[in-house]
Design a protein around this motif. Structure first.
Motif, PDB file in Angstrom:
ATOM      1  N   PHE A 138       0.835  -1.197   0.000  1.00 29.79           N
ATOM      2  CA  PHE A 138       0.000   0.000   0.000  1.00 29.79           C
ATOM      3  C   PHE A 138       0.875   1.255   0.000  1.00 29.79           C
ATOM      4  CE2 PHE A 138      -2.328   3.298   2.354  1.00 29.79           C
ATOM      5  CZ  PHE A 138      -3.387   3.483   1.480  1.00 29.79           C
ATOM      6  N   PHE A 139       1.945   1.216   0.780  1.00 35.71           N
ATOM      7  CA  PHE A 139       2.858   2.348   0.843  1.00 35.71           C
ATOM      8  C   PHE A 139       3.504   2.594  -0.511  1.00 35.71           C
ATOM      9  CE2 PHE A 139       7.246   3.816   1.381  1.00 35.71           C
ATOM     10  CZ  PHE A 139       7.014   5.062   1.932  1.00 35.71           C
ATOM     11  N   PHE A 140       4.014   1.550  -1.168  1.00 32.09           N
ATOM     12  CA  PHE A 140       4.655   1.713  -2.472  1.00 32.09           C
ATOM     13  C   PHE A 140       3.641   2.148  -3.530  1.00 32.09           C
ATOM     14  CE2 PHE A 140       8.151  -1.191  -0.896  1.00 32.09           C
ATOM     15  CZ  PHE A 140       9.100  -0.199  -0.881  1.00 32.09           C
ATOM     16  N   ALA A 141       2.408   1.649  -3.445  1.00 35.95           N
ATOM     17  CA  ALA A 141       1.373   2.052  -4.400  1.00 35.95           C
ATOM     18  C   ALA A 141       1.043   3.530  -4.222  1.00 35.95           C
ATOM     19  CB  ALA A 141       0.123   1.203  -4.218  1.00 35.95           C
ATOM     20  N   GLY A 142       0.871   3.986  -2.963  1.00 33.09           N
ATOM     21  CA  GLY A 142       0.584   5.406  -2.697  1.00 33.09           C
ATOM     22  C   GLY A 142       1.729   6.293  -3.137  1.00 33.09           C
ATOM     23  N   ALA A 143       2.954   5.853  -2.841  1.00 23.89           N
ATOM     24  CA  ALA A 143       4.126   6.631  -3.245  1.00 23.89           C
ATOM     25  C   ALA A 143       4.223   6.683  -4.764  1.00 23.89           C
ATOM     26  CB  ALA A 143       5.381   6.035  -2.646  1.00 23.89           C
ATOM     27  N   GLY A 144       3.896   5.616  -5.440  1.00 24.88           N
ATOM     28  CA  GLY A 144       3.931   5.585  -6.908  1.00 24.88           C
ATOM     29  C   GLY A 144       2.890   6.519  -7.514  1.00 24.88           C
TER      30      GLY A 144
END
Length: 187
Positions: free
Chosen positions: A21-27
């Motif tokens: 979720f963190f990597f998706a939001g950051a992306g």
């Protein structure tokens, strides 16, 4: 001591899900930032180009205006020069038109109507002052002073202005008088 194992402290209850979720939001934020930066850059370059074009056009228009003002001054001076050089010709033509528009037949008919029966004109000179207006001097022979007074009275009655007797001379029982008057044709 190289065999030590690295300590992984992850206190999340589901570490893989939280990490995705963190990597998706950051992306998503990164993509949004790239889109905003790209859009801002393209608008900046577009309006910068338009501003440069407008600046060049403004400079061209200022140059055109200055050129037009110089041409206006040149043409005005040229018109004034031509007007001054042609003024004598214009005055001559206007004078000819004025002379042509004056009705000499009407003038002489009125003068004849004003003369007493036994009187006659020996000399006549004129100066045309404007269209339809003439200053006239003439010498008239009358039988006596009463005929001269009758002539002056009739001239005033026929709309002659400023009628005056300049001089009188007695010659062989008759009077030679010089008369001046202003005649203006009224239509």
């Amino acid at each position: 001591m190289t065999g030590w194992k690295k300590l992984n402290l992850n206190l999340a209850s589901h570490p893989l899900r939280n990490r995705r979720f963190f990597f998706a939001g950051a992306g998503v934020l990164t993509v949004a930032l790239v889109v905003v930066v790209f859009s801002a850059g393209s608008y900046f370059s577009k309006y910068k180009g338009q501003a440069d074009t407008a600046g060049r056009e403004l400079a061209r228009l200022v140059l055109v205006r200055e050129t037009a003002q110089k041409e206006k001054v040149n043409w005005t001076n040229r018109v004034l020069d031509l007007s001054n050089s042609a003024q004598n010709k214009v005055d001559l033509i206007n004078n000819l038109i004025r002379r042509k528009s004056f009705s000499w037949g009407e003038f002489f008919s009125l003068l004849e109507e004003a003369l007493p029966a036994a009187s006659y004109i020996t000399a006549l000179s004129h100066e045309q002052t404007s269209a339809g207006k003439i200053d006239v001097r003439f010498k008239v022979v009358t039988q006596n002073l009463d005929e001269l007074v009758e002539l002056v009275r009739k001239l005033y009655a026929l709309d002659f202005k400023q009628v005056s007797v300049i001089n009188e001379t007695k010659i062989e029982g008759q009077m030679l008088s010089e008369v001046s008057a202003v005649y203006e044709r009224t239509d």
